[in-house]
Design a protein around this motif. Sequence first.
Motif, PDB file in Angstrom:
ATOM      1  N   MET A  75       0.819  -1.206   0.000  1.00 50.36           N
ATOM      2  CA  MET A  75       0.000   0.000   0.000  1.00 50.36           C
ATOM      3  C   MET A  75       0.858   1.263   0.000  1.00 50.36           C
ATOM      4  SD  MET A  75      -3.054  -1.052  -0.308  1.00 50.36           S
ATOM      5  CE  MET A  75      -2.315  -2.402  -1.248  1.00 50.36           C
ATOM      6  N   GLU A  76       2.021   1.191   0.662  1.00 46.61           N
ATOM      7  CA  GLU A  76       2.929   2.341   0.643  1.00 46.61           C
ATOM      8  C   GLU A  76       3.498   2.554  -0.755  1.00 46.61           C
ATOM      9  OE1 GLU A  76       5.274   5.586   1.921  1.00 46.61           O
ATOM     10  OE2 GLU A  76       3.438   4.629   2.658  1.00 46.61           O
ATOM     11  N   SER A 116       3.618   5.588  -5.823  1.00 51.07           N
ATOM     12  CA  SER A 116       3.539   5.545  -7.286  1.00 51.07           C
ATOM     13  C   SER A 116       2.490   6.520  -7.811  1.00 51.07           C
ATOM     14  CB  SER A 116       3.226   4.123  -7.757  1.00 51.07           C
ATOM     15  OG  SER A 116       1.918   3.733  -7.381  1.00 51.07           O
ATOM     16  N   LEU A 117       1.367   6.670  -7.093  1.00 49.28           N
ATOM     17  CA  LEU A 117       0.332   7.611  -7.527  1.00 49.28           C
ATOM     18  C   LEU A 117       0.728   9.058  -7.261  1.00 49.28           C
ATOM     19  CD1 LEU A 117      -2.937   5.835  -6.275  1.00 49.28           C
ATOM     20  CD2 LEU A 117      -1.998   5.865  -8.581  1.00 49.28           C
ATOM     21  N   ARG A 167       4.695   4.201 -12.659  1.00 49.36           N
ATOM     22  CA  ARG A 167       5.935   3.452 -12.438  1.00 49.36           C
ATOM     23  C   ARG A 167       6.619   3.836 -11.138  1.00 49.36           C
ATOM     24  NH1 ARG A 167       9.519   4.512 -17.317  1.00 49.36           N
ATOM     25  NH2 ARG A 167       8.184   6.269 -17.791  1.00 49.36           N
ATOM     26  N   GLY A 168       6.345   5.022 -10.600  1.00 50.53           N
ATOM     27  CA  GLY A 168       7.046   5.468  -9.398  1.00 50.53           C
ATOM     28  C   GLY A 168       8.495   5.779  -9.708  1.00 50.53           C
ATOM     29  N   LYS A 169       9.201   6.311  -8.703  1.00 50.23           N
ATOM     30  CA  LYS A 169      10.600   6.671  -8.912  1.00 50.23           C
ATOM     31  C   LYS A 169      11.491   5.466  -8.649  1.00 50.23           C
ATOM     32  CE  LYS A 169      10.440  11.628  -8.043  1.00 50.23           C
ATOM     33  NZ  LYS A 169      11.004  12.735  -7.257  1.00 50.23           N
ATOM     34  N   MET A 201      -3.373  -2.142  -8.857  1.00 51.81           N
ATOM     35  CA  MET A 201      -2.044  -1.937  -8.300  1.00 51.81           C
ATOM     36  C   MET A 201      -1.173  -1.189  -9.281  1.00 51.81           C
ATOM     37  SD  MET A 201      -0.414  -2.497  -5.533  1.00 51.81           S
ATOM     38  CE  MET A 201       1.266  -2.339  -4.926  1.00 51.81           C
ATOM     39  N   GLN A 202      -0.859   0.068  -8.959  1.00 48.35           N
ATOM     40  CA  GLN A 202      -0.038   0.958  -9.768  1.00 48.35           C
ATOM     41  C   GLN A 202      -0.618   1.193 -11.161  1.00 48.35           C
ATOM     42  OE1 GLN A 202       3.856  -1.199  -8.290  1.00 48.35           O
ATOM     43  NE2 GLN A 202       4.425   0.772  -9.131  1.00 48.35           N
ATOM     44  N   LYS A 203      -1.943   1.156 -11.260  1.00 46.89           N
ATOM     45  CA  LYS A 203      -2.583   1.457 -12.533  1.00 46.89           C
ATOM     46  C   LYS A 203      -3.996   1.972 -12.303  1.00 46.89           C
ATOM     47  CE  LYS A 203      -2.164  -2.679 -14.230  1.00 46.89           C
ATOM     48  NZ  LYS A 203      -1.683  -3.480 -13.075  1.00 46.89           N
TER      49      LYS A 203
END
Length: 440
Positions: free
Chosen positions: A100-101, A106-107, A438-440, A420-422
Amino acid sequence: MEPTASAALYPPPSQKRRSASTTKADALGNDVLCMIFAFLDFVQLIRCSAVCKSWCAAINKLKLLQIQYQKQRQLESAGLHDGATCSERSINLQMEQLAMERQRLSLQQGPVDVFKWKGHSVGFNKCRMKMGLVLTGVGDKVMRLWSAESCKGLDEYCLPDKAPLIDFDFDEGKVVGLLGTRMCIWRRIGTRDLFSSRDGLFTSGLCMRYVDPLAAVGCEDGKVRIYDMYSRKISQIIKMHPGSVSCLSYTDEQLIISGSSHGGISMSDLSSDQRVATLRTSSYADGIKCLCFNPASYLLFAGSTAGHASCWDLRTSRRLWDTRVSPNVIYSMHHLQNDKSTLVIGGIDGVLRVIDQDSGEIISRYIVDENRNPSHRSTSKNQNPSIEHKQAIRLSEDDQDRLYLTPSSRPPITCLCVGMQKVVTAHGNKHIRVWKFRGK
């Protein structure tokens, strides 16, 4: 098809299900699965554990979750000492917290890829996502099932006649749709059966929520009608609002929550037909367009026609915050299951917004970069046409001020769903968009 077809979709409890045939994945065995899973990180393992019971059992039995968690903690210098042991439940809980973190980060930051393709021959405006699968429809004469990861078409469900599709939902075994004044059910596994209830069952149904075996239908007369799929009858009729019911939500405690075009939110107990509470936003003139309930925190979120997002704690019926996050209508809001930090919102201005569930503060805003030339890739034959790949722009505060003042040519976000991440979005046109963070 005759109504008796429902017996095939809903067999009596005493009837045993036929055993499923062995698949190629099932034939791999735990040793081979272990070798494959060893290459995955903890987020990928969580996704794999949700695929089926055999994969989940293999992952838990081989203690891959524990190993991956210890590696992650050691990398972060948070200290799980060598030889330390944790219960499976504790490990799974902390793995979920880490996932969740990662979802929140990512968002909030990093690059975003947007994949767009033509999904229907005419415009559609609704989408639903479960287990990495996306179902799209409403507007066309067919619902289509897609993979959110590969963007490939997997299946389609044709409407039986000219009755309009109003709303739909799906689970592992079936698709449930509200068509005109009746309910239809499509079987997803085994023989493709279609069951249709009698016509005229609902009076001007506007929205639907489905939790097996009940489907709640919000109607124009302000009533919610509960359809029991086993008995094939309306089991309850609950008066919720003086105006039409515009949106619905369920809780695990058999509470039905409805929003009205007149601005009210009502909760009723299905076990007693009693109204539990009535909630209102800060502006009585705002109609409620969407509801989103988070069972992990027992918070209810609502989006209004004036761009307000509001939050209540249903344990106390107290409003926690009310924020105008958009200058115009909010059509849809959603969050990842078990995520208690972020909420994704879309509306008429076409901006994808991420807000904090606790405070209502806007964390980030995204639009598609239309100035950059897109890249294209083709999919396999008989799947779907070429996919257009673009980048999303994260807007600053100054950019947001410009958006408020400048008319937008972006298509509205009529519906969205979060994975999840989308995020998958529908826009009232022929195209589907998948936003991959994608996040850093």
